[in-house]
Design an enzyme around this catalytic site. Structure first.
Site, PDB file in Angstrom:
ATOM      1  N   ASP A 343       0.831  -1.204   0.000  1.00 45.68           N
ATOM      2  CA  ASP A 343       0.000   0.000   0.000  1.00 45.68           C
ATOM      3  C   ASP A 343       0.867   1.257   0.000  1.00 45.68           C
ATOM      4  OD1 ASP A 343       0.922  -0.519   2.626  1.00 45.68           O
ATOM      5  OD2 ASP A 343      -0.523   0.938   3.378  1.00 45.68           O
ATOM      6  N   GLU A 344       0.252   2.363  -0.342  1.00 43.71           N
ATOM      7  CA  GLU A 344       0.847   3.695  -0.226  1.00 43.71           C
ATOM      8  C   GLU A 344       2.261   3.778  -0.784  1.00 43.71           C
ATOM      9  OE1 GLU A 344      -1.626   5.227   3.664  1.00 43.71           O
ATOM     10  OE2 GLU A 344       0.177   4.064   3.995  1.00 43.71           O
TER      11      GLU A 344
END
Length: 538
Positions: A343-344
């Site tokens: 993620d991210e």
């Protein structure tokens, strides 16, 4: 995952009977089960969390006495479950409660039976009558879950570690129970703030009471690397030397990690370790300059911003590093899964992200494990059998939701962790001292009042493997912090994962939750007394 962002089943008739029984109980009773206990009454059968699939009250209660024995099958697994039950009950009751394979009158009997295939891998049947309590299951996990139900049917003071007054009674009748979903998880972030082995084991103890069966450990992030990797020792000695706010950090030796695994296993809980990549990697990048594209190690990081770090996707050393880490972690971990984050990764181009995931997922498979990743993994090509963990928000990210749903249609399993529903580090309201609020306020009712089966538009119901409640630790470092943020929301998440959808009702649930208050107190859990719940007077 926790900072501001751009933005086996039972018959339906049994479920309806259970739902009706729970609704009737709530409508008929003004007092909670806890207040009934104070008046000397027996806790009603089925007034537990998670709500059982089928409840049939009948006859007089069973009474635990000084003559009670715990009778188990001769199998080591049944014996171990019996010993654990005795360990829980002895301090408060003062009874010896010997564990034996010999038949004994008015005993608590733990039975494994190959004839109980309908109960599945985790289901159980509990029968209570004056002559004894019998818990029957197909598998040891079912016996263990049945014992958690028995604990909740006894007075809350049975959880105390000092002698208490009885009587110790269990309502008469039969509970037949098995879970809605196979994945009922809790994630603990030990990277933002390091949590000791004892803190993790304590959390496992409390999770198990509510039939949680997965512990997801977030072992690496920008602020700290928490698991020893022999082939890259500076990951811990340097990368593990700090935490949010500049504290001392820490890490688990391999022996300590195995200790956590053993404790989880004894509670029929599978550990899912996470090494987040290609982003959330500053601790690794600071430890080894060669992992950076420019060959320069950044300083250690103690802040809370996200999305700024990335492994160097074009470099071969990156994949040598990942291979070593996955190899050593897989050798330590008996469970099926390794979580690779994903993620991210804002500092990784889309092209590089896809290339990275295409190279890393086969490494996980090479060492005999199945990939789990945050739902951004669906922006690449999830490996066969992979699970994607969805953490988005209600009403936002429609294109991303559609991407996840499409992956689910193509065979990717989903774990649901919507941040504005079950992120346990979100504030309850504006007055909550701990936690964050980037996903909004998450009250006890909001964390409970949704349906995993219909949450993600377009995702096939069969793709939903379960739910998981993350607890990120930017603001959390002590046991009382964990207690206050996880409880009383965690029991509701456990119910979403275990109980049939037909039993789901906030008005009846909040009554059962209120009755858990004295039990949480007896366990030493410093829970948040939400005004949405009719807690008994202290």
């Amino acid at each position: 995952m926790s900072q501001p962002r751009p933005l086996p089943r039972l018959l339906g008739s049994l479920l309806l009977v259970t739902a009706a029984a729970l609704s009737s109980a709530a409508a008929a009773g003004q007092a909670t089960a806890a207040s009934a206990e104070r008046a000397g009454a027996v806790r009603p059968l089925g007034q537990i969390i998670p709500a059982p699939a089928s409840v049939s009250p009948a006859g007089s209660p069973y009474t635990l006495t000084s003559a009670t024995r715990i009778q188990t099958d001769a199998t080591p697994e049944a014996r171990a479950v019996g010993e654990r039950l005795a360990e829980v009950l002895r301090p408060s009751t003062g009874y010896g409660l010997p564990v034996t394979t010999r038949p004994a009158p008015q005993s608590i009997r733990l039975r494994l039976s190959s004839a109980e295939s309908a109960l599945g891998e985790e289901g159980y049947r509990l029968k209570s009558a004056p002559g004894g309590v019998t818990i029957t299951a197909l598998r040891p996990a079912g016996l263990f879950h049945g014992v958690q139900t028995l604990r909740q049917l006894l007075p809350a003071s049975v959880e105390a570690d000092t002698p208490q007054r009885g009587p110790w009674q269990v309502a008469g009748g039969t509970i037949t129970d098995s879970p809605r979903y196979g994945h009922r998880g809790a994630m603990l972030d030990v990277s933002r703030h390091f949590l000791t082995v004892d803190q993790v084991k304590r959390y496992i103890d409390h999770l198990a009471l509510y039939k949680i069966n997965k512990l997801h450990l977030h072992l690496s992030d920008d602020q700290g690397w928490r698991i020893a990797i022999d082939s890259w020792p500076r990951l811990t000695t340097y990368g593990g030397s700090t935490e949010v706010g500049g504290g001392p950090g820490g890490y688990y030796t391999k022996a300590q990690y195995r200790e956590i695994l053993r404790h989880a296993s004894s509670h029929y809980m599978e550990v899912v370790p996470e090494i987040d990549m290609p982003g959330h990697t500053n601790a690794a990048l600071a430890s080894y300059a060669e992992l950076n594209c420019d060959g320069v190690a950044p300083p250690l990081y103690t802040g809370t911003a996200v999305g700024f770090s990335s492994l160097c996707v074009p470099k071969q050393v990156t994949y040598d590093f990942v291979d070593d880490v996955i190899r050593e972690l897989a050798a330590l971990t008996p469970g099926r899964y390794i979580h690779i984050g994903g993620d991210e990764a804002h500092s990784t181009s889309r092209e590089d992200y896809v290339a990275f995931m295409n190279k890393v997922q086969p490494i996980v498979a090479k060492y005999g494990k199945t990939v789990v990743g945050w739902h951004q993994l669906t922006g690449a090509s999830p490996a066969k059998g992979a699970l994607a963990q969805y953490w988005g928000l209600d009403g936002t990210g429609q294109a991303e939701k559609a991407q996840v749903a499409e992956a689910a249609k193509n065979g990717t399993g989903l774990i649901l962790s919507p941040a504005d529903r079950i992120y346990l580090d979100m504030k309850y309201n504006k007055d909550t001292e701990l936690g964050l609020a980037w996903a909004g306020y998450v009250s006890v009712q909001r964390s409970y009042d949704w349906n995993p089966g219909t949450y993600l538009p377009g995702a096939p119901a069969a793709a939903i493997k379960g739910v998981e409640a993350p607890l990120w630790t930017e603001t959390i470092s002590r046991n009382e912090h964990i207690d206050h943020m996880a409880f009383p929301r965690l029991p509701g998440v456990a119910e979403l994962g275990w109980s049939p959808a037909a039993t789901h009702d906030w008005d009846t649930y909040k009554v059962r939750l209120a009755a858990q208050g004295p039990r949480l107190s007896a366990l030493g859990i410093d829970y948040y007394r939400s005004p949405q719940v009719p807690w008994p007077a202290q």
